[in-house]
Design an enzyme around this catalytic site. Structure first.
Site, short mmCIF file in Angstrom:
data_model
loop_
_atom_site.label_atom_id
_atom_site.label_comp_id
_atom_site.label_asym_id
_atom_site.label_seq_id
_atom_site.Cartn_x
_atom_site.Cartn_y
_atom_site.Cartn_z
N ASP A 21 -3.75 5.24 1.48
CA ASP A 21 -4.78 6.00 0.79
C ASP A 21 -5.27 7.18 1.62
O ASP A 21 -6.39 7.14 2.14
CB ASP A 21 -5.96 5.06 0.48
CG ASP A 21 -6.91 5.66 -0.54
OD1 ASP A 21 -6.60 6.71 -1.09
OD2 ASP A 21 -7.97 5.05 -0.77
N GLU B 64 -11.90 13.02 2.33
CA GLU B 64 -12.51 11.69 2.38
C GLU B 64 -12.34 11.03 3.75
O GLU B 64 -13.29 10.52 4.32
CB GLU B 64 -11.90 10.81 1.28
CG GLU B 64 -12.42 9.38 1.30
CD GLU B 64 -11.86 8.54 0.16
OE1 GLU B 64 -11.07 9.04 -0.66
OE2 GLU B 64 -12.24 7.35 0.08
N GLU C 79 -8.47 -0.75 -8.77
CA GLU C 79 -9.84 -0.80 -8.27
C GLU C 79 -10.85 -1.05 -9.40
O GLU C 79 -11.89 -0.41 -9.50
CB GLU C 79 -10.18 0.49 -7.52
CG GLU C 79 -9.27 0.71 -6.31
CD GLU C 79 -9.62 1.91 -5.45
OE1 GLU C 79 -10.17 2.88 -5.98
OE2 GLU C 79 -9.31 1.86 -4.24
#
Ligand code: GCV
Length: 648
Positions: free
Chosen positions: A347, A375, A268
């Protein structure tokens, strides 16, 4: 501390110790911590504590019998005395907290000698905390509990380090022994923690040390360039290697028990060894060599994938990436390099299979990474106790034989869900995730429901226990019901990842697609006709996932593209499953909210109010999820709900 929730260590849990006579034998800083805990309890409740050779009798003896680094202890009760012995200081501390957890039971009946010790040597929380507030990610990346516990106004929390110490105490009481104090995305300011701002890291380490918690630091692979002024960060370059060796030596001068580095490289946008044509083993081993003389470890993350994918490209499957990158490197990593692997191949979605990488690197020390910060699981506005999910992961026989809990020789790691919020985790019930993580890291095969009960009793006492169990126990499955169905994941708002957006990631570069059309939905990851991801598993999983006939329902759309009319093992069609679970999920949130409301006189007011307020948001959001997801699939498929309920 005043104004801060005592979480699972309210004064009351020390009453059984604090009303009795305790003898502490041995010396050392952690023995002093044990003494401080018992003395504090005696001050509050009228008991007595002595050091070393005082005349008895005693109700409790806590005795250090050696000087090693063992974290285990023995526990027994006979002749009216409860005895804890340990050969290492942290073992004695963990023994004390064992007595705290047992409460009055620790002093009741005879108990033969039991031996306790952690199954995993490293039990770590990674904080994704920035020192400086990041313009997009804020201070804590994916943080839902206020600002950072460690960093405030651009510096380590100086006089507020008392809060950090209190945090170390909570962590020790659930068995966590390591913390990485900054974000794996290492920005410009945070890079300096390794060198000229090391003193601040040392202050934090000093506040955590009395509770046996070691400090780790996330570092940027480009440090030799951005901090050292070199022209390269090539891991095979002598100057680069020398720079890391010197930087690491200075770290150990400041923090002799420093744990090591955490590195997100070629991931990333973070720099990494690919820029120099080097492998990830080259990168990790360079840092391992710098840490080795001091006993440190590098945690090298396996979260390496192409985040600039063209959504039109059907040949690339992000789920394959970690396995494709790392399996060829098995056996090449240094002994003190740990490959840190996210538990799922994507993820931290609400449902993923276990990463096939975990069973495929027998000659590498692996750490498994979980995500306590919610998240993708409601961002600490929704109740979502993740114990059952983590337990399923840890019991999964990754290589067909050994469980993930056994394979994770490098430890268990969770991304922290803690901030400077008075309740530590924003949603007070999200503390259960932190506690459960610590206890599972200590004993990966423990029953998560027993851990939940333990947390409830310590935190709330017996009064509201049944209600709390009802609210928390099934909350992960409830969350799964009203969000993305059958393992397909990702139907969240892009960027912040809260709330529904069915197509939010469908035409994005992130490799996160569901491929819904008028006939069906899901990702074909079979070896026969799809991306081949299913073939990355060991037996028997490869065969099981390969066919829709044997693939478990809850993962069906992760592995296969199925028609809406396909009949699940449950006896429902895919489309009817989607409708039913979304209606049920909202009903379950309504029921949980009502249970919580009924506990109003059994839970302290501030905590009750905070949770009640979050339940209103959870319900609003769950209804939004239900209506958007159901409407989307009704419109795509044209198939009506068999029960004729309202869909828009
Ligand atoms: C710290 C996901 C999160 C990122 C996080 C990344 C990682 O992509 O959305 O915020 O970055 O995982 O684990 O490195």
């Amino acid at each position: 501390m005043q104004g801060v929730d005592p979480a699972w260590l309210p004064d009351e849990v020390f009453r059984p110790i604090g009303t009795r006579r305790t003898l502490i034998r041995g010396s050392g800083p952690l023995v002093d911590t044990v003494h401080g805990e018992v003395a504090g309890a005696c001050d509050r409740f009228g008991g007595r504590v002595e050091r070393d050779a005082s005349p008895g009798p005693f109700d409790l003896v806590l005795e250090l019998t050696g000087a090693d680094a063992s974290e285990g202890f023995t526990f027994e009760r006979g002749d009216g005395c409860t005895t804890v012995t340990a050969t290492g200081q942290s073992g004695l501390l963990y023994g004390l907290f064992h007595v705290v957890r047992l409460g009055e039971d620790a002093f009741r009946k005879q108990r033969p000698r039991e031996t306790h010790g952690p199954a995993l040597a490293l039990r770590m929380l990674d904080h994704w905390d920035n020192v400086a507030v990041h313009p997009v990610m804020g201070q804590v990346e994916r943080g839902y509990a206020g600002g950072s516990l460690f960093w405030q106004d651009g510096r380590a929390r100086g006089e507020l380090l008392g809060r950090v110490r209190a945090y170390g105490r909570l962590l020790a009481a659930c068995g966590i022994n390591a913390v990485a104090v900054n974000n794996v995305n290492v920005h410009a300011t945070e890079a300096h923690l390794l060198t000229d701002r090391l003193g601040e890291v040392a202050d934090i380490a000093g506040a955590l040390r009395p509770y046996g918690v070691r400090t780790h630091l996330s570092v940027t692979f480009a440090a030799p360039i951005v901090l050292g002024g070199l022209s390269t960060a090539d891991p095979l370059d002598d100057d680069v290697r020398g720079w890391w060796a010197e930087a690491s030596a200075r770290v150990y001068e400041a923090i002799p028990d420093f744990g090591g580095y955490v590195v997100k490289a070629d991931s990333e946008g973070q720099p990494g060894p690919f820029a120099y044509g080097r492998s990830h083993a080259d990168g990790a081993n360079m840092l391992a060599a710098a840490l080795e003389p001091h006993g440190g470890t590098v945690h090298w993350r396996a979260f390496v994938y192409n985040h600039r994918q063209d959504w039109r490209d059907r040949t690339t499957d992000r789920a394959r990436a970690a396995h494709d990158h790392f399996v060829p490197l098995d056996g090449e990593f240094a002994d003190n390099a740990v490959l840190q692997v996210k538990h799922g191949p994507m993820d931290f979605q609400v449902r993923e299979p276990v990463s096939p990488l975990i069973g495929a690197m027998p000659r590498t020390r692996l750490a498994v990474e979980l995500q306590a910060t919610q998240e993708y699981t409601g961002q600490q506005r929704h109740v979502c106790w993740l114990g059952p999910m983590w337990s399923e992961v840890l019991r999964f026989r990754a290589d067909g034989e050994c469980s993930v809990g056994e394979v994770a020789r490098g430890g268990l790691v969770a991304v922290s869900n803690v901030g400077d919020d008075p309740f530590w985790t924003g949603h007070p019930l999200a503390q259960a995730n932190l506690y459960t993580f610590g206890r599972l890291a200590w004993q990966p095969h423990a029953d998560p429901h027993q851990i939940l009960d333990e947390w409830i009793l310590l935190t709330f006492g017996t009064g509201p226990a049944a209600g709390l169990r009802a609210v928390l126990d099934g909350s992960w499955r409830t969350y799964e019901k009203y969000t993305a169905p059958l393992g397909v994941g990702w139907m969240v708002q892009p960027g912040h990842h809260y709330g529904p957006s069915v197509d939010g990631y469908e035409y994005s570069p992130w490799g996160t697609y569901h491929f819904a059309d008028r006939d069906g939905i899901g990702v074909d990851r079979s070896a026969a006709t799809g991306s081949g991801f299913a073939g990355q598993y060991a037996k028997p999983w490869a065969e099981m996932y390969e066919s829709p006939d044997t693939c478990p329902d809850e993962l069906l759309l992760f592995f296969h593209h199925m028609s809406y009319g396909h009949m699940l093992h449950s006896g429902k069609t895919v489309i009817q499953h989607i409708y039913d679970t979304h209606f049920e999920g909202v009903e379950e949130v309504e029921a949980a909210r009502d249970v919580w409301a009924s506990l109003v006189d059994l839970v302290d007011r501030a905590r009750h109010a905070r949770v009640a307020e979050r339940f209103e948001e959870q319900l609003r959001s769950a209804r939004e999820w239900r209506d958007q997801v159901n409407s989307y699939f009704l419109r795509k498929s044209g198939v009506p709900d068999a029960h004729g309920r309202r869909i828009y």
